[in-house]
Design a protein around this motif. Sequence first.
Motif, PDB file in Angstrom:
ATOM      1  N   VAL A  91       7.300  -5.859  -3.779  1.00 13.42           N
ATOM      2  CA  VAL A  91       6.108  -6.583  -3.328  1.00 13.42           C
ATOM      3  C   VAL A  91       6.455  -7.579  -2.239  1.00 13.42           C
ATOM      4  CG1 VAL A  91       4.161  -8.034  -4.038  1.00 13.42           C
ATOM      5  CG2 VAL A  91       5.111  -6.341  -5.635  1.00 13.42           C
ATOM      6  N   GLN A  92       5.798  -7.430  -1.088  1.00 12.88           N
ATOM      7  CA  GLN A  92       5.873  -8.414  -0.016  1.00 12.88           C
ATOM      8  C   GLN A  92       4.618  -9.269  -0.126  1.00 12.88           C
ATOM      9  OE1 GLN A  92       6.830  -7.283   4.292  1.00 12.88           O
ATOM     10  NE2 GLN A  92       4.662  -7.796   4.464  1.00 12.88           N
ATOM     11  N   GLY A  93       4.705 -10.316  -0.911  1.00 11.64           N
ATOM     12  CA  GLY A  93       3.533 -11.135  -1.173  1.00 11.64           C
ATOM     13  C   GLY A  93       3.797 -12.117  -2.303  1.00 11.64           C
ATOM     14  N   THR A  94       2.726 -12.631  -2.878  1.00 15.32           N
ATOM     15  CA  THR A  94       2.838 -13.644  -3.925  1.00 15.32           C
ATOM     16  C   THR A  94       2.836 -13.010  -5.310  1.00 15.32           C
ATOM     17  OG1 THR A  94       0.432 -13.914  -4.099  1.00 15.32           O
ATOM     18  CG2 THR A  94       1.587 -15.245  -2.440  1.00 15.32           C
ATOM     19  N   LEU A  95       3.077 -13.848  -6.320  1.00 14.69           N
ATOM     20  CA  LEU A  95       3.026 -13.379  -7.704  1.00 14.69           C
ATOM     21  C   LEU A  95       1.617 -12.885  -8.047  1.00 14.69           C
ATOM     22  CD1 LEU A  95       4.306 -13.057 -10.498  1.00 14.69           C
ATOM     23  CD2 LEU A  95       3.765 -15.448 -10.953  1.00 14.69           C
ATOM     24  N   LEU A 118       3.889  -2.986   7.784  1.00 17.70           N
ATOM     25  CA  LEU A 118       4.314  -4.089   6.920  1.00 17.70           C
ATOM     26  C   LEU A 118       4.344  -5.403   7.699  1.00 17.70           C
ATOM     27  CD1 LEU A 118       7.214  -2.505   4.811  1.00 17.70           C
ATOM     28  CD2 LEU A 118       5.199  -3.626   3.878  1.00 17.70           C
ATOM     29  N   GLN A 119       4.856  -5.342   8.928  1.00 16.79           N
ATOM     30  CA  GLN A 119       4.936  -6.529   9.774  1.00 16.79           C
ATOM     31  C   GLN A 119       3.534  -7.048  10.110  1.00 16.79           C
ATOM     32  OE1 GLN A 119       7.541  -8.178  10.712  1.00 16.79           O
ATOM     33  NE2 GLN A 119       6.894  -9.423  12.461  1.00 16.79           N
ATOM     34  N   SER A 120       2.628  -6.117  10.413  1.00 14.69           N
ATOM     35  CA  SER A 120       1.260  -6.503  10.751  1.00 14.69           C
ATOM     36  C   SER A 120       0.567  -7.177   9.566  1.00 14.69           C
ATOM     37  CB  SER A 120       0.473  -5.278  11.198  1.00 14.69           C
ATOM     38  OG  SER A 120      -0.883  -5.590  11.411  1.00 14.69           O
ATOM     39  N   ASP A 121       0.730  -6.601   8.374  1.00 15.70           N
ATOM     40  CA  ASP A 121       0.108  -7.189   7.187  1.00 15.70           C
ATOM     41  C   ASP A 121       0.700  -8.557   6.878  1.00 15.70           C
ATOM     42  OD1 ASP A 121      -1.551  -5.053   6.893  1.00 15.70           O
ATOM     43  OD2 ASP A 121      -0.369  -4.056   5.345  1.00 15.70           O
ATOM     44  N   TYR A 122       1.986  -8.716   7.119  1.00 14.95           N
ATOM     45  CA  TYR A 122       2.633 -10.011   6.856  1.00 14.95           C
ATOM     46  C   TYR A 122       2.056 -11.097   7.776  1.00 14.95           C
ATOM     47  CZ  TYR A 122       6.279 -13.578   6.703  1.00 14.95           C
ATOM     48  OH  TYR A 122       6.962 -14.768   6.593  1.00 14.95           O
ATOM     49  N   LYS A 123       1.881 -10.758   9.045  1.00 15.10           N
ATOM     50  CA  LYS A 123       1.356 -11.728   9.995  1.00 15.10           C
ATOM     51  C   LYS A 123      -0.083 -12.114   9.663  1.00 15.10           C
ATOM     52  CE  LYS A 123       4.296 -10.473  13.928  1.00 15.10           C
ATOM     53  NZ  LYS A 123       4.311  -9.924  15.315  1.00 15.10           N
ATOM     54  N   ARG A 124      -0.818 -11.178   9.065  1.00 18.05           N
ATOM     55  CA  ARG A 124      -2.209 -11.450   8.721  1.00 18.05           C
ATOM     56  C   ARG A 124      -2.364 -12.059   7.323  1.00 18.05           C
ATOM     57  NH1 ARG A 124      -5.272  -5.958  10.950  1.00 18.05           N
ATOM     58  NH2 ARG A 124      -4.516  -6.106  13.110  1.00 18.05           N
ATOM     59  N   ARG A 128      -1.503 -10.621   4.514  1.00 16.60           N
ATOM     60  CA  ARG A 128      -1.838  -9.601   3.522  1.00 16.60           C
ATOM     61  C   ARG A 128      -0.584  -9.125   2.804  1.00 16.60           C
ATOM     62  NH1 ARG A 128      -5.541  -5.733   7.440  1.00 16.60           N
ATOM     63  NH2 ARG A 128      -7.246  -7.225   7.838  1.00 16.60           N
ATOM     64  N   PRO A 129      -0.713  -8.725   1.550  1.00 14.75           N
ATOM     65  CA  PRO A 129       0.470  -8.222   0.827  1.00 14.75           C
ATOM     66  C   PRO A 129       0.851  -6.820   1.292  1.00 14.75           C
ATOM     67  CG  PRO A 129      -1.480  -8.020  -0.548  1.00 14.75           C
ATOM     68  CD  PRO A 129      -1.918  -8.755   0.688  1.00 14.75           C
ATOM     69  N   GLY A 130       2.111  -6.486   1.118  1.00 12.99           N
ATOM     70  CA  GLY A 130       2.607  -5.146   1.397  1.00 12.99           C
ATOM     71  C   GLY A 130       3.397  -4.640   0.197  1.00 12.99           C
ATOM     72  N   PHE A 131       3.377  -3.324  -0.010  1.00 13.31           N
ATOM     73  CA  PHE A 131       4.030  -2.747  -1.193  1.00 13.31           C
ATOM     74  C   PHE A 131       4.870  -1.548  -0.780  1.00 13.31           C
ATOM     75  CE2 PHE A 131      -0.081  -4.542  -2.344  1.00 13.31           C
ATOM     76  CZ  PHE A 131       0.289  -5.485  -3.289  1.00 13.31           C
ATOM     77  N   TYR A 132       6.077  -1.492  -1.304  1.00 10.79           N
ATOM     78  CA  TYR A 132       7.037  -0.436  -0.953  1.00 10.79           C
ATOM     79  C   TYR A 132       7.534   0.198  -2.249  1.00 10.79           C
ATOM     80  CZ  TYR A 132      10.702   1.773   1.900  1.00 10.79           C
ATOM     81  OH  TYR A 132      11.503   2.670   2.566  1.00 10.79           O
TER      82      TYR A 132
END
Length: 508
Positions: free
Chosen positions: A296-300, A272-278, A280-284
């Motif tokens: 959702v770790q990301g935009t609308l 999740l941390q790696s995708d955030y730095k790049r 990219r969205p993350g989903f849990y």
Amino acid sequence: MSNTVNTEFILDMQRKLYRWSAADPDKRFADLFNIVCDRRTLLRAWERLARNRGSNTPGTDNVTRKAVQERPDGVAGFLEDTRRELRQGIYCPQPVRQRLIPKPGKPGKFRPLGIPTLKDRLVQMTLKLVLEPIFEADFYPTSYGFRPGRSTHDALSRVRHRLNPTSAGPSRTRYVIEGDIKGCFDAIDHHVLMDRVRRRIQDRKVLRLVLAFLKADIMIEGSLRHPVTGTPQGGIISPLLANVYLTAIDERYKRWIPTPRDKTRERAQQRLQSDYKRGRPGFYVVRYADDFVVLVQGTLQDAEQERLALAQFLKEELRMELSMEKTKITDVREGFDFLGYRVSQEKMRLTGRRVGMLFIPKSKSQLLRDKVKAKVRETPTGFTLADLIDDLNPVIIGWRNYYRYASRAWKEFATNDWWLYWRLKSWLGKKHGTASRRKLRRVYTESGEKSSGWRMGEKKLAQFADAKRRLYPDRGLRIPNGWNASPDEWFLKGDNKFWQATNALASL
């Protein structure tokens, strides 16, 4: 054969199956039918079945627990007959009797409940005892529905945890996808389900039994219906099979959530941390049976794209349809409903940091009042207050115990107590005509009692405020189920493992 012997045999067998399954994710179990037919397994299944009040509800053959106990050869003869049918290969599930149960809070809407015969429930219970530890090792830590040692509050605690700030800063979860599958249990595809079961089970006799229960006819108002899809709601093994099927949803998000054999959440958190730095969205995902939310770790826009991708995934992989109208995308600061609670990310007054909080939805309080009001109206004034208290107390205690973990629950409890007091005052006024409030209190409350609760003799009306608000503990990812802890760990008093393992053992 003593109950202790049965418990030891079943627990030892389940521990071994769980351990073997957890050690080798590709292992297929071959010789299970002998365990299913073992007299100790059948007897233990009967003991668990007999504890359930539903055992006196007849199926299509009109046989109940009482009828079995009154047989000349008793329970032992019933179990031996079932074992003989299984051994000889002549056992065949009988049609399931269907009843329509009103959906709470949805007037005019019903859900079907299947009632198998007592013998079918017995065989399903034996299958559950044998199959559950095998598949339990494959279920994801963020799945909570119908699993030993887990509850709705564990699922809510996990969601709340994901909304809390961490040492790295505020929670990165911005939106939530509220998943809703159209007619989930009725839409389960038998072929897809059996393919998933065969990944773990090689025993053909056990596979035939599972398929036979899926294909069992359904008796609806005297006519038989032959199901093509779905698992019968009400069947003992149905929740387990539904979890086997819906684990595909968890597998979709395995990049960002811990896998069944991860003992920590570090790897998933790192991804999740790696995708955030790049960027990219993350989903849990957190799932309770067919109720699930995707954090959702990301935009609308990321959330909207994932909702479309999820709908396509369900259609192609599970042959299910995602209800686009009910599958909402919500900002976590606005709040969303999950498992009866209102979940929201709120700002704390002292620190100003946003944390996950649970609230009691207004709709649930109104539903409770409607239910209590109906019970009071349906109780004739010829009945005693003690009779009415006996009818109301289970509703009050169950509701307050479920919502005692909500923020500001005390305020809602106090409001409900005040409302309930006047509701029963009105009923007592009708019962006693022109009696004054002072007289009613003198007769139906304890002298000198500060509480305003009604009572009659030893029967006292439960009060919502009697349940103090508590914070449900986040028990992490490795929650004991009775099979994944060593005997020494079961009795670590003061640790959650103690009471959780005790509950698991008690349910065997």
